[in-house]
Design a protein around this motif. Structure first.
Motif, mmCIF file in Angstrom:
data_model
loop_
_atom_site.group_PDB
_atom_site.id
_atom_site.type_symbol
_atom_site.label_atom_id
_atom_site.label_comp_id
_atom_site.label_asym_id
_atom_site.label_seq_id
_atom_site.Cartn_x
_atom_site.Cartn_y
_atom_site.Cartn_z
ATOM 1 N N SER A 81 7.956 1.971 -3.681
ATOM 2 C CA SER A 81 8.547 3.228 -3.229
ATOM 3 C C SER A 81 7.517 3.972 -2.399
ATOM 4 N N GLY A 82 7.998 4.985 -1.683
ATOM 5 C CA GLY A 82 7.083 5.848 -0.940
ATOM 6 C C GLY A 82 7.078 5.646 0.559
ATOM 7 N N GLY A 83 7.820 4.658 1.034
ATOM 8 C CA GLY A 83 7.875 4.450 2.473
ATOM 9 C C GLY A 83 8.660 5.546 3.171
ATOM 10 N N GLY A 84 8.617 5.513 4.500
ATOM 11 C CA GLY A 84 9.349 6.508 5.256
ATOM 12 C C GLY A 84 8.966 6.505 6.705
ATOM 13 N N LEU A 85 9.442 7.527 7.403
ATOM 14 C CA LEU A 85 9.161 7.715 8.818
ATOM 15 C C LEU A 85 8.182 8.859 8.969
ATOM 16 N N VAL A 86 7.044 8.582 9.600
ATOM 17 C CA VAL A 86 6.034 9.615 9.820
ATOM 18 C C VAL A 86 5.534 9.525 11.257
ATOM 19 N N GLN A 87 4.824 10.556 11.671
ATOM 20 C CA GLN A 87 4.212 10.531 12.993
ATOM 21 C C GLN A 87 2.791 9.976 12.896
ATOM 22 N N ALA A 88 2.300 9.491 13.998
ATOM 23 C CA ALA A 88 0.932 8.981 14.047
ATOM 24 C C ALA A 88 -0.040 10.052 13.577
ATOM 25 N N GLY A 89 -0.994 9.624 12.764
ATOM 26 C CA GLY A 89 -1.981 10.539 12.226
ATOM 27 C C GLY A 89 -1.650 11.086 10.849
ATOM 28 N N GLU A 90 -0.407 10.928 10.419
ATOM 29 C CA GLU A 90 -0.002 11.421 9.113
ATOM 30 C C GLU A 90 -0.300 10.390 8.020
ATOM 31 N N SER A 91 0.048 10.772 6.799
ATOM 32 C CA SER A 91 -0.280 9.938 5.635
ATOM 33 C C SER A 91 0.972 9.626 4.820
ATOM 34 N N LEU A 92 0.888 8.537 4.071
ATOM 35 C CA LEU A 92 1.900 8.162 3.099
ATOM 36 C C LEU A 92 1.195 7.523 1.906
ATOM 37 N N ARG A 93 1.822 7.630 0.737
ATOM 38 C CA ARG A 93 1.326 6.914 -0.425
ATOM 39 C C ARG A 93 2.437 6.037 -0.969
ATOM 40 N N LEU A 94 2.171 4.750 -0.990
ATOM 41 C CA LEU A 94 3.113 3.796 -1.548
ATOM 42 C C LEU A 94 2.788 3.551 -3.019
ATOM 43 N N SER A 95 3.829 3.321 -3.793
ATOM 44 C CA SER A 95 3.666 3.008 -5.208
ATOM 45 C C SER A 95 4.364 1.691 -5.516
ATOM 46 N N CYS A 96 3.796 0.949 -6.434
ATOM 47 C CA CYS A 96 4.397 -0.302 -6.905
ATOM 48 C C CYS A 96 4.418 -0.245 -8.424
ATOM 49 N N LEU A 97 5.619 -0.123 -8.975
ATOM 50 C CA LEU A 97 5.794 -0.043 -10.419
ATOM 51 C C LEU A 97 6.177 -1.421 -10.945
ATOM 52 N N ALA A 98 5.395 -1.912 -11.903
ATOM 53 C CA ALA A 98 5.658 -3.223 -12.493
ATOM 54 C C ALA A 98 6.415 -3.070 -13.810
ATOM 55 N N SER A 99 7.230 -4.072 -14.113
ATOM 56 C CA SER A 99 8.028 -4.033 -15.339
ATOM 57 C C SER A 99 7.232 -4.532 -16.540
ATOM 58 N N THR A 100 5.969 -4.885 -16.296
ATOM 59 C CA THR A 100 5.106 -5.341 -17.365
ATOM 60 C C THR A 100 3.715 -4.770 -17.134
ATOM 61 N N SER A 101 2.843 -4.973 -18.078
ATOM 62 C CA SER A 101 1.495 -4.452 -17.937
ATOM 63 C C SER A 101 0.789 -5.119 -16.763
ATOM 64 N N ILE A 102 0.289 -4.297 -15.835
ATOM 65 C CA ILE A 102 -0.402 -4.872 -14.684
ATOM 66 C C ILE A 102 -1.776 -5.405 -15.079
ATOM 67 N N PHE A 103 -2.203 -5.074 -16.268
ATOM 68 C CA PHE A 103 -3.483 -5.595 -16.735
ATOM 69 C C PHE A 103 -3.421 -7.101 -16.923
ATOM 70 N N SER A 104 -2.206 -7.625 -16.985
ATOM 71 C CA SER A 104 -2.051 -9.068 -17.162
ATOM 72 C C SER A 104 -2.311 -9.846 -15.879
ATOM 73 N N PHE A 105 -2.401 -9.134 -14.750
ATOM 74 C CA PHE A 105 -2.628 -9.787 -13.465
ATOM 75 C C PHE A 105 -4.089 -9.666 -13.058
ATOM 76 N N ASP A 106 -4.680 -10.797 -12.673
ATOM 77 C CA ASP A 106 -6.065 -10.767 -12.199
ATOM 78 C C ASP A 106 -6.202 -9.887 -10.971
ATOM 79 N N THR A 107 -5.219 -10.003 -10.090
ATOM 80 C CA THR A 107 -5.243 -9.290 -8.817
ATOM 81 C C THR A 107 -3.847 -8.808 -8.479
#
Length: 115
Positions: free
Chosen positions: A7-33
């Protein structure tokens, strides 16, 4: 089955900022990377940034100094802070969690940067 939801995508102008998020259905600690990839129209999917369980990070040269990847294990979420966005950052951004024999992918979130 693990689900990754971006989530977090969108339309922005050059020079602006966005923050994307990735929510996992399990503990992300289980992934090395975990990582963020992007795919622009007519181009191959490319790695943007990755973060290890221990917090080590690496970035594509094109985003170094502008993007920051981070993870919140308690929230099972990986973030991609994108600053000083450029039109060439326009792409669908995907969250990725590699596992033995394959990878989990999210459905992607569109980022469009206008000049």
């Amino acid at each position: 089955q693990v689900h990754l939801v971006e989530s977090g995508g969108g339309l922005v102008q050059a020079g602006e900022s966005l923050r994307l998020s990735c929510l996992a259905s399990t503990s992300i600690f289980s992934f090395d990377t975990m990582g963020w990839y992007r795919q622009a129209p007519g181009k191959q999917r490319e790695l943007v940034a990755a973060i290890t369980r221990g917090g080590s990070t690496n970035y594509a040269d094109s985003v170094k100094g502008r993007f920051t990847i981070s993870r919140d294990n308690a929230k099972n979420t990986v973030y991609l802070q994108m600053n000083t966005l450029k039109p060439e950052d326009t792409a669908v951004y995907y969250c990725n969690a590699p596992v033995r024999g394959g990878s989990y992918w999210g459905q992607g979130t569109q980022v469009t940067v206008s000049s």
